[in-house]
Design an enzyme around this catalytic site. Sequence first.
Site, mmCIF file in Angstrom:
data_model
loop_
_atom_site.group_PDB
_atom_site.id
_atom_site.type_symbol
_atom_site.label_atom_id
_atom_site.label_comp_id
_atom_site.label_asym_id
_atom_site.label_seq_id
_atom_site.Cartn_x
_atom_site.Cartn_y
_atom_site.Cartn_z
ATOM 1 C CE LYS A 70 51.305 34.810 49.839
ATOM 2 N NZ LYS A 70 51.069 34.406 48.443
HETATM 3 C C1 E4P Z 1 52.496 36.194 45.862
HETATM 4 O O1 E4P Z 1 52.731 35.951 47.016
HETATM 5 C C2 E4P Z 1 51.229 36.781 45.406
HETATM 6 O O2 E4P Z 1 50.163 36.012 45.790
HETATM 7 C C3 E4P Z 1 51.264 37.004 43.910
HETATM 8 O O3 E4P Z 1 52.504 37.569 43.557
HETATM 9 C C4 E4P Z 1 50.106 37.805 43.392
HETATM 10 O O4 E4P Z 1 50.331 38.146 42.045
HETATM 11 P P1 E4P Z 1 49.164 38.695 41.080
HETATM 12 O O5 E4P Z 1 48.797 40.063 41.519
HETATM 13 O O6 E4P Z 1 49.801 38.697 39.718
HETATM 14 O O7 E4P Z 1 48.022 37.725 41.202
#
Ligand code: E4P
Length: 217
Positions: free
Chosen positions: A83
Amino acid sequence: MKFFVDTAEIDDIKELNALGIVDGVTTNPSLIAKSGRDILEVTKEICSIVDGPVSAEVVALNADDMIAEGRKLAKIADNIAVKVPLTWDGLKACNVLTNEGHMVNVTLCFSANQALLAAKVGATFISPFIGRLDDLNLDGMELIADIRNIYDNYGFETQILAASIRSANHMSDCAAVGADVATAPPGVIKKMADHVLTEKGLEGFMKDVAKANIKIV
Ligand code: E4P
């Protein structure tokens, strides 16, 4: 639509995976910090539980360091998706890691233009953040629909991985607008089963079970 679970909590991943509804897992530095565990160790354990892609996020900010971290993360298991953030350096890292044959999830996407660039550099997944847009009174779901339209116009194969999901309604809305994947916290996935009429109906049935002393086993 594929379901990814957005957590680094092993017990939650095991419970949902046993039900057969987990197609992958996403983590980020905040979720790893919350788990209190070493990133390499916890990611390896997640990869041993789930067959599908497991996103592990780099923590460097420049392309060369992201690439080095991505290569190290990719060695953990075959199902790692590296990622990287949607910055100019992140796009460079995505391009290199993709060309090396790694799955790459480009995260922190907040606009259709960002999603277009991620597809151009060959991202496996683009992660638009719905909840964080909604928090600003913008329309996260509209972004998912726009990206779906753009990718379909040109046959981009990058998968739309809807992220920052805060409610069960977000899940069904993502499915309606054609997200390829939605990643949600375990609690949101469980909430999808809830309906007040189901609870009320079951309460009525249970009263009659008691009244008629119905037994099956
Ligand atoms: C997933 O890949 C993201 O990092 C995550 O969904 C972020 O979510 P949040 O905005 O609730 O922290």
